[in-house]
Structure formats: C-alpha cells, structure tokens
Design an enzyme around this catalytic site. Structure first.
Site, PDB file in Angstrom:
ATOM      1  N   TYR A  33       0.853  -1.197   0.000  1.00 54.27           N
ATOM      2  CA  TYR A  33       0.000   0.000   0.000  1.00 54.27           C
ATOM      3  C   TYR A  33       0.891   1.250   0.000  1.00 54.27           C
ATOM      4  O   TYR A  33       1.141   1.843   1.059  1.00 54.27           O
ATOM      5  CB  TYR A  33      -0.905   0.019   1.227  1.00 54.27           C
ATOM      6  CG  TYR A  33      -1.741  -1.234   1.414  1.00 54.27           C
ATOM      7  CD1 TYR A  33      -2.867  -1.475   0.643  1.00 54.27           C
ATOM      8  CD2 TYR A  33      -1.399  -2.179   2.390  1.00 54.27           C
ATOM      9  CE1 TYR A  33      -3.633  -2.618   0.827  1.00 54.27           C
ATOM     10  CE2 TYR A  33      -2.166  -3.329   2.581  1.00 54.27           C
ATOM     11  CZ  TYR A  33      -3.273  -3.538   1.796  1.00 54.27           C
ATOM     12  OH  TYR A  33      -4.030  -4.675   1.974  1.00 54.27           O
ATOM     13  N   ASP A 171     -12.773  -5.465   3.288  1.00 60.20           N
ATOM     14  CA  ASP A 171     -13.074  -5.645   1.875  1.00 60.20           C
ATOM     15  C   ASP A 171     -13.902  -6.872   1.517  1.00 60.20           C
ATOM     16  O   ASP A 171     -14.930  -6.768   0.866  1.00 60.20           O
ATOM     17  CB  ASP A 171     -11.773  -5.694   1.075  1.00 60.20           C
ATOM     18  CG  ASP A 171     -10.900  -4.468   1.298  1.00 60.20           C
ATOM     19  OD1 ASP A 171     -11.244  -3.628   2.141  1.00 60.20           O
ATOM     20  OD2 ASP A 171      -9.878  -4.348   0.616  1.00 60.20           O
ATOM     21  N   ARG A 204      -5.555 -13.191   0.016  1.00 60.37           N
ATOM     22  CA  ARG A 204      -6.218 -12.040  -0.576  1.00 60.37           C
ATOM     23  C   ARG A 204      -7.607 -12.402  -1.117  1.00 60.37           C
ATOM     24  O   ARG A 204      -7.935 -13.575  -1.289  1.00 60.37           O
ATOM     25  CB  ARG A 204      -5.362 -11.480  -1.720  1.00 60.37           C
ATOM     26  CG  ARG A 204      -3.964 -11.059  -1.310  1.00 60.37           C
ATOM     27  CD  ARG A 204      -3.965  -9.854  -0.405  1.00 60.37           C
ATOM     28  NE  ARG A 204      -4.511  -8.691  -1.103  1.00 60.37           N
ATOM     29  CZ  ARG A 204      -4.750  -7.516  -0.514  1.00 60.37           C
ATOM     30  NH1 ARG A 204      -4.517  -7.355   0.768  1.00 60.37           N
ATOM     31  NH2 ARG A 204      -5.229  -6.509  -1.200  1.00 60.37           N
ATOM     32  N   GLU A 395       0.121  -7.314   9.224  1.00 60.42           N
ATOM     33  CA  GLU A 395      -1.154  -6.677   8.877  1.00 60.42           C
ATOM     34  C   GLU A 395      -2.299  -7.335   9.647  1.00 60.42           C
ATOM     35  O   GLU A 395      -3.177  -6.652  10.178  1.00 60.42           O
ATOM     36  CB  GLU A 395      -1.371  -6.809   7.367  1.00 60.42           C
ATOM     37  CG  GLU A 395      -2.551  -6.043   6.819  1.00 60.42           C
ATOM     38  CD  GLU A 395      -2.675  -6.164   5.304  1.00 60.42           C
ATOM     39  OE1 GLU A 395      -3.612  -5.554   4.743  1.00 60.42           O
ATOM     40  OE2 GLU A 395      -1.851  -6.861   4.675  1.00 60.42           O
TER      41      GLU A 395
END
Length: 424
Positions: A33, A171, A204, A395
C-alpha cells in the site's frame, strides 16, 4: 496493567512508523500500500501522537488536504512520487482529483478521523493550540460528517450507507457476499491486480470478488461519483461504519467545546445515530442491512462487535456476551476474529473472512475499557502487544495460532501497539 514481554517493542514500533513516513504522511506498507489511506492515517495518527504530536497533526492535515468540495474524504490520496501503475486501481482508473490537483480515489472509508484528531490534540494541547490545529481542521471534519449524514443516508433511516466493500475497510467480509453476487464482474483481462505481487493469493480476495470490486468502482466513477444518480447495486448500512461515526461525533463535541463552540449539534447527531443503530441489532449482534436486498444480513462479523465503542449503548451487555461466546471466542483466541468462528464461510487465513486484525482489536479494547471490563481488556492488550512484536507488526494474524498474514512492518499495527504501550 499487564505489560508487553517485548523489551524493545516501543523502539521497533517507532522504527516502523519512521520507515513508512514519506515527508507529510505515512504509507500503510512500502510494498503493498504505497499511498496514503484514509482510515489508516487516522489509526496511524493515534500512535504517532506518542512519538511526535506535531507529526500526528501533519498526518491528519495531509489527509484532509485531499478532501473533496462535497466534504468526502477519499479512501486513497495518491502520491505523485509513486509509479502510476504501482497499485491498482491507481489514479488513472479513478480519474478523480481535488481542486488543488491532488489525485484521489472516489470512494470513502470509516470515519475515525475526529477521534484521532481529538486524541492527537490531547497528546500536546499547548502545541496544538499554538499551531491552531483544532481550529483549522474542525470545519473540515464537520463537512465530512455532513456529507455522510446527508449524501449517504440512502435508506432514509438516519444511518450512513456504504456503496463499495472497500468503503467498509473490511473488503471481502462474508457480510458482503450476497450483495456482491448481484454484481456482474469486470472481465479479468480488463485489469491487472498488484496486491498479489506482494501477498499470497490464499490471503487475498479472489479474482471473482476483485472483478466485482472493479465493476462497482467503475460504475460510480462513470456517474461522476454522484450519490444521487449512481444506480448502486451494492448499498448497505454497516454497523462498524456507523458506530465509528457516533464515536467521532462525540469527539467533535469535545473539539467544539475546546474551541469555545456549542457541542449540542454533535451530541444530538450521536444520540440520533445511536438510536438508529439499534435497528441493526438481532440475536446478540449488530448486522449490516442490505438496502437492495432483504433486510439484515445473516453473516456475523467483527463489524457487529465494533459498536462496543459507542457510549451508552443499550445493547452492550448482550453484545459482550456474544463477543465472549463461541462465535468470537474473545479471550480464548488471538485478538478478535473478523468473522464468526462457527460460520460456514470462515477461512482462518483469507483477509476479512476469519483472520484477526490489530485495528479492530484496538477498537474492541477501547470498548472494553469504556465498559469497565478491565480484566478482559488487559488480556486483549497483552495479546496485541505480544503478537505485534513477534510477527514484525503484521497486517493481520491467524486467530488460532497467531501466525502473521498479509504485509509486515504494517503502520497501523505499529501505531496501535505504540498507543497501547503508552496506556497507564
């Protein structure tokens, strides 16, 4: 209070924040990011205030420099120093910029900003007053909240709606599955993902989900990011988003008082939002409401626990029982899982479909402290600090074994560890 077993954790957290600082703001991760993200910067400022209150102020001021004329704070402010194709969707996809020429995305993220601003002010009130920090950002924060409460009350019930899964910050949460299933995905050959260059595909969102994200964003873009005329296929009232808005309205009331202004408007807004939020509560948990579907979404997610941070929450006792129960295992698994441990879509490694995140754990910790649940809060704090150090500020982590997932040297993990280290 329990302290971290990591003797150099503070210095390590500071190194992460200094290493990810780019002169006016902090990137979440140099690899995954590489720009400025909205709610990341708010969490980062909360930690930075212990390292440099002035730098925390600059972090928030920099973000607010990308605010749109309608009041929205876009979820990404793009750095011109980064290659345009280093992240997708990048500035060429969004085709959005401020009057000052700052290139941004067109969607938003949860409103943690006023809370971050108030905590930053409190870290060094003399410096804040000297720089006129609150006086300069207060009108911007008011405009942000006004945008949310007017342009985004799509259901007409007083709650803010998100129009893209990325706006929730969570997300690929199972809470969005049914709504996303209505969306025809953009063809896979029409875009190139960059996230999987830096993280495992097993961690992901899937290509199918990503294609749907791209299509939703493209539709919003092609309608000029106009909330009144975009045909939103995805529109949901998210409990975490609204709970954070309530908390930030309380923070705005504190800011108004500090500036010698009347806080009544903010307190009234917080009260109205708290009352409206109750309609999302069912069977011990808050649930998202699908405005294009059939009411409350069945999936139980961390979003439904975040309202623990809301002052005077009528459902707090039931919510605490759910957090402690088998569905989330608070105090028995690592941090707080992002999705119901007993749910059919639970995946312990994939992004927001099971793993535990440091920012949501920090919010739950804050809620526990506010509710007087000090023993449970201390246990969660100790776990967060231990994992932050042992995973090199990952993360997020596996809720069962605490193994690191996603990016490492992640800014909000370092920032929130620094904040909890500073608790007394």
């Amino acid at each position: 209070m329990t302290t971290s077993p990591q003797p150099n954790l503070r210095q390590a957290a500071e190194r992460v924040l200094l290493g990810n600082w780019i002169g006016h703001s902090t990137v979440p991760s140099r690899s995954l990011y590489p720009h400025q993200w909205s709610w990341d910067s708010a969490f980062i400022a909360i930690g930075l205030r212990h390292l440099s209150p002035r730098r925390a102020q600059v972090e928030l001021e920099s973000l607010l420099g990308s605010q749109w004329a309608d009041g929205r704070i876009p979820h990404i402010s793009f750095s011109p120093a980064v290659a345009r194709d280093a992240y997708f969707p990048g500035p060429d996809f969004w085709q959005a910029s401020t009057a000052g020429g700052v290139e941004t995305s067109g969607i938003i993220q949860p409103p943690v900003h006023a809370l971050a601003a108030w905590l930053t002010h409190r870290a060094d009130e003399a410096e804040s007053v000297r720089r006129g920090f609150l006086a300069r950002i207060y009108p911007k924060l008011v405009a942000w909240h006004t945008y949310l409460r007017t342009r985004r009350d799509l259901g007409g019930r007083g709650l803010v709606a998100i129009v893209h899964p990325w706006e929730s910050g969570m997300d690929n949460s199972p809470a969005w599955d049914a709504a996303l299933a209505r969306v025809t995905p953009a063809p896979l050959d029409s875009f190139t993902r960059r996230d999987t260059d830096h993280a495992s595909t097993t961690d992901r969102p899937t290509d199918l989900d990503y294609g749907r994200y791209v299509q939703l964003a493209a539709t919003y873009r092609d309608h000029g990011y106009d909330d009144s005329r975009t045909p939103f296929e995805f529109a949901l009232e998210d409990p975490a988003f609204n709970a954070l808005l309530i908390t930030s309205e309380h923070a705005l009331a504190d800011i108004a008082e500090a500036l010698g202004l009347d806080p009544a408007h903010h307190l009234k807004a917080a009260e109205e939002l708290t009352g409206a939020l109750g309609a999302l509560f069912s069977e011990g948990l808050f649930h998202a409401r699908d405005l294009r579907g059939e009411g409350l979404v069945d999936a139980g997610t961390i979003s439904g626990l975040i309202p623990l941070i809301v002052p005077e929450l009528p459902q707090a006792t039931e919510l605490l029982a759910t957090a402690r129960g088998e569905r989330f295992g608070l105090g028995r698994v690592h941090l707080v899982p992002s999705y119901d441990l007993t749910g059919p879509e639970f995946e312990r490694k994939r992004y927001w479909r099971g793993p535990s995140w440091f920012n949501t754990a920090w919010l739950i910790h804050r809620g526990l402290v506010c509710r007087g649940e000090q023993e449970l809060a201390d246990k969660l704090r100790a776990d967060l600090l231990e994992l932050a150090g042992s995973t090199d500020f990952a993360e997020y982590v596996d809720p069962y074994d605490g193994s690191p997932r996603g990016a490492q040297t992640f800014s909000w993990t370092a920032a929130l560890a620094l904040d909890l280290l500073s608790c007394s």
